[in-house]
Write a protein that holds these residues in place. Structure first.
Motif, short mmCIF file in Angstrom:
data_model
loop_
_atom_site.label_atom_id
_atom_site.label_comp_id
_atom_site.label_asym_id
_atom_site.label_seq_id
_atom_site.Cartn_x
_atom_site.Cartn_y
_atom_site.Cartn_z
N ARG A 137 5.37 23.97 2.87
CA ARG A 137 5.15 25.41 2.96
C ARG A 137 3.67 25.71 3.24
O ARG A 137 3.34 26.62 3.99
CB ARG A 137 5.61 26.10 1.67
N LEU B 224 2.11 27.75 6.45
CA LEU B 224 1.18 28.87 6.29
C LEU B 224 -0.10 28.63 7.09
O LEU B 224 -0.63 29.55 7.74
CB LEU B 224 0.83 29.06 4.81
N ILE C 157 -4.84 25.72 -0.27
CA ILE C 157 -4.33 27.03 -0.71
C ILE C 157 -5.48 28.02 -0.85
O ILE C 157 -5.40 29.18 -0.39
CB ILE C 157 -3.55 26.90 -2.04
N GLU D 103 -5.92 31.56 1.08
CA GLU D 103 -6.09 32.83 0.37
C GLU D 103 -7.31 33.59 0.87
O GLU D 103 -7.29 34.81 1.03
CB GLU D 103 -6.21 32.57 -1.14
N ALA E 230 -6.46 35.07 4.18
CA ALA E 230 -5.58 36.24 3.99
C ALA E 230 -6.40 37.44 3.51
O ALA E 230 -6.19 38.57 3.97
CB ALA E 230 -4.48 35.90 2.97
N ARG F 85 0.94 31.08 -6.07
CA ARG F 85 -0.03 31.49 -5.06
C ARG F 85 0.53 31.25 -3.65
O ARG F 85 0.33 32.07 -2.75
CB ARG F 85 -1.35 30.74 -5.25
N ILE F 86 1.27 30.15 -3.51
CA ILE F 86 1.89 29.89 -2.20
C ILE F 86 2.90 30.98 -1.87
O ILE F 86 2.94 31.51 -0.75
CB ILE F 86 2.55 28.50 -2.17
N SER F 87 3.72 31.35 -2.86
CA SER F 87 4.72 32.41 -2.62
C SER F 87 4.05 33.71 -2.20
O SER F 87 4.52 34.41 -1.29
CB SER F 87 5.52 32.67 -3.90
N LEU G 152 1.15 34.06 -0.73
CA LEU G 152 0.64 33.90 0.64
C LEU G 152 1.77 34.04 1.66
O LEU G 152 1.60 34.65 2.72
CB LEU G 152 -0.01 32.51 0.79
#
Lengths: 348, 348, 348
Positions: free
Chosen positions: A333, A337, B334, B338, B341, C333-335, C337
């Protein structure tokens, strides 16, 4: 309750080649820590973590490096390595009485065994055929020695140890109670009707100056022997499977298991409750932390290896364990992303 | 095949101060589970999970809480804690025969040992110098007791246990077969030429009402003793290293290893195959789940601690283990996503 | 140093029903690997990994499948399963001498025990009341057998094993040194004043052809027995708690612990240092890799199960362990994003 061995500080300093600063005629009757020592006792500073205790110690004398030998409340013996000096002195304060040589009336010795006159064979010991026991050996009560074994000079077998047939131990070893040497390796051929036993035809060979802790088991080899080389130190309840080889000076802590045919190098340290799977080769100077599973050979010497997740509060751990099982999915995942983010950047 | 002890329900109810509902003249000759009990047996309901079995039990009587004591197919004995009542009754149904006091002809007892006339010393036992064995003690066959040990009243040492020198055990303890008390702690000073042994000069001190399971080893202290306090329960094949202290009523399950100088508090429960590294302090009432590694001190009492990943299908596990080794990298990716984003949001 | 058993290749081929290609009059006096074998020895090719060694072997003969029986530097014995043939032959090369039947003078046998005349009872053995020992049984030195035990035909108990009361062993078993059968299960009822012991009133029942490794402990049942069924193979230092049931032909490697009342199916293989928590049911043909914790029942047969993180360099491992404890947070945090990315896509 126990006997006391006493020495003057002059005698002690001489034994460990230390430099005495203070009254050498004072008498020492025990070793102790800086914190707990009282008058008549010798303490040591091996770790600077305990430096604050040095000024307050009640010990009559301390073993210290030169740099800490000033302004002391007691006599100092200056040495390069206080911990090593303490280790060397521990021997002379060992108050345990060694019995006189001889074979106890209740021991059962095969007519073909050769027992040196300077060996101690305690009550209830059983010694098999063609066994050789050299001078200075101590065999504790109820220990059983199988056929065709050899025990080298000054080796000590504590009470209730067992040597199966064809186990040879070198000189100066210490084998603790309930150690089992030469039990069958775990070898079976599978058939549709069950397991067919592979008789274990090798023996066990143990070098000099080896210590083996209480309850440790070392299996005999299937064809060749299982080898424990000089200076190896094994703690309690370790399991060494058939045909394992352990190199000189390697030390293994309690409850570790080493599976069959694995070869461990020299001067390794393996912490407790670790597992090493079979048919591996572990390089010299490998260090393994507690409760680690080693499942691949280690080819580069000097590595420190670990596994496991570390302790956590059960309620957090439970959530993270669920996520561990999704980890591969999570990684995919993240990649997706990242790709989206890249696409956006290149579009933007 | 084994002898039978029989009691009337009146006798049983009286022993555990239970309230009898039904015919107290019926005779009970065994304890059993609700599911397996037959006529003549006494069952118990300790866990409401088994409530459905209560109405169908073939037992002659059951131990139950008041709330479950109606509409039963058998006699009821009402108690506050049926599991505790069952535990208390298990003693009177223990059919194993206790031998008469006395020293077996084949035992070897030092002339300086003091053995109470009301102690049992079985065949092949060896007892060293200056040992004190109090009344009601049972020493099983081929057990070896070193010099200067003490065994308190009514303590039981099963067959083939070993006490090294200077091990003191309190009253009412149960020490199982192949338990080794007082073997050397694993202490060596490193030198370029190998390990120098630190003689282990302390002993082992065990309180009252301690149970130690088969094959468990407890090392003697290096300078001070290793301490196991009152009411501690240790399961089989546990390894307790030198100078460990275990607080009152703590229970530890099988195959756990505790490394040197660690202090475990009171009323802790530690599940099986766990490891506790050395020089830690574990607070009272700490609970550790199975196969957990404790590598840091626990200062706050009452915590539940865990480690490990939990079981999984090998093919999934293999993929996730690869990802575990990339976890730190994944966390950074991650964070980067973030940030991107956030940048996008603030730009958008 | 040890006696030698010799056989002609004709004899050997006949014993394992193999097809002999070459001179059957040659004599074999030992088994060995392809790599280490010398003249007079018989090697085997069980794994094609060792095929390159076949052409270079110094063995006098080899056990091989038909497909590898050409162009050999030695005699071939063609069999379907060379490893099984090797296992079967290992028995006839076992040089260890079996003593003559009889009871050693120093053994202590209860007057109510029944010992077959064709059994061997070694020095220092202690046998309790109402024990039955059948023909062909070997009891090694200093082994202790409690009351009301039974040892079936041709079973071997090695030196210093212990059977508590009410332990029954089938035929053809091999019980190694320091095995403890029938020690108390770890059962206590908690009270505010400490633990109340639950007397363990069951026994241990062991089937036929079971092997139990050195230092393994099997507790007696609390009410019913602990059961080890036919053909089970247990390695060294395994802990089997009370009321466990292990199904036919299951093999368990060293240092594994099985907690109370767990039922393990047939033909399972469980690798070393694994833990299985209590009250589980494990399906037939389950395979568990080394150092795995099984904490949930396994209902579907034939699965391979694992846990743990795999070995890594300590410095990487430390970073990843920190992230493991943040894993649940990372997943959230992945969810988040992904949601942002979706919002953007749908907006875009």
């Amino acid at each position: 309750m126990q006997p006391v061995n006493s020495y003057s500080l002059v005698e002690i300093a001489s034994l460990i080649k230390g430099q005495l600063i203070g009254n050498g005629e004072l008498t020492i009757n025990a070793l102790n820590t800086l914190e707990c020592a009282v008058a008549g006792q010798l303490a040591f500073l091996a770790n600077t973590k305990y430096l604050p205790q040095l000024a307050k110690t009640k010990a009559t004398a301390v073993l210290v490096k030169a740099e800490f030998a000033k302004d002391l409340p007691c006599v100092a013996i200056v040495v390069d390595d206080p911990y090593l000096a303490f280790a060397r002195l521990s021997r002379i304060f060992d108050w345990r009485v060694q019995p006189s040589p001889g074979i106890h009336d209740s021991a059962h010795i095969s007519a073909s065994a050769i027992i040196d006159v300077a060996a101690v064979i305690s009550a209830g010991v059983v010694v098999g055929d063609h066994v050789i026991i050299e001078s200075g050996v101590f065999v504790g009560a109820n220990t059983v020695i199988g056929n065709r074994c050899k025990v080298g000079k000054n080796t000590r077998l504590e009470a209730s140890a067992v040597l199966y047939d064809n186990v040879c131990i070198g000189e100066g070893c210490l084998i603790h109670s309930s150690v089992i040497l030469g039990s069958d390796g775990f070898g079976f051929a599978p058939t549709p009707d069950g397991w067919v036993k592979i008789h274990q035809l090798g023996g066990v060979r143990i070098g000099n100056d080896v210590e083996i802790g209480a309850g440790t088991t070392i299996d005999r080899g299937a064809l060749d022997h299982t080898y424990i080389h000089d200076g190896v130190k094994l703690d309690n309840q370790i399991q060494i499977a058939h045909n394992v080889v352990i190199g000189e000076q390697t030390a293994i802590a309690g409850c570790t298991a080493v599976a069959g045919s694995t070869k461990i190098g020299r001067r390794c340290t393996i912490a407790g409750l670790s597992g090493i799977v079979g048919h591996l080769t572990i390089a010299d100077n490998t260090h393994v932390t507690a409760m680690t599973l080693i499942s691949k050979s280690v080819t580069q010497p000097g590595q420190v290896l670990s596994s496991g997740t570390g302790q956590d509060a059960h309620r957090n751990w439970k959530k993270n364990v669920i996520r561990f099982k999704q980890l591969n999915e999570m990684a995919k995942r993240i990649s997706k992303l990242e790709q989206k983010a890249d696409n956006f950047s290149s579009e933007g």
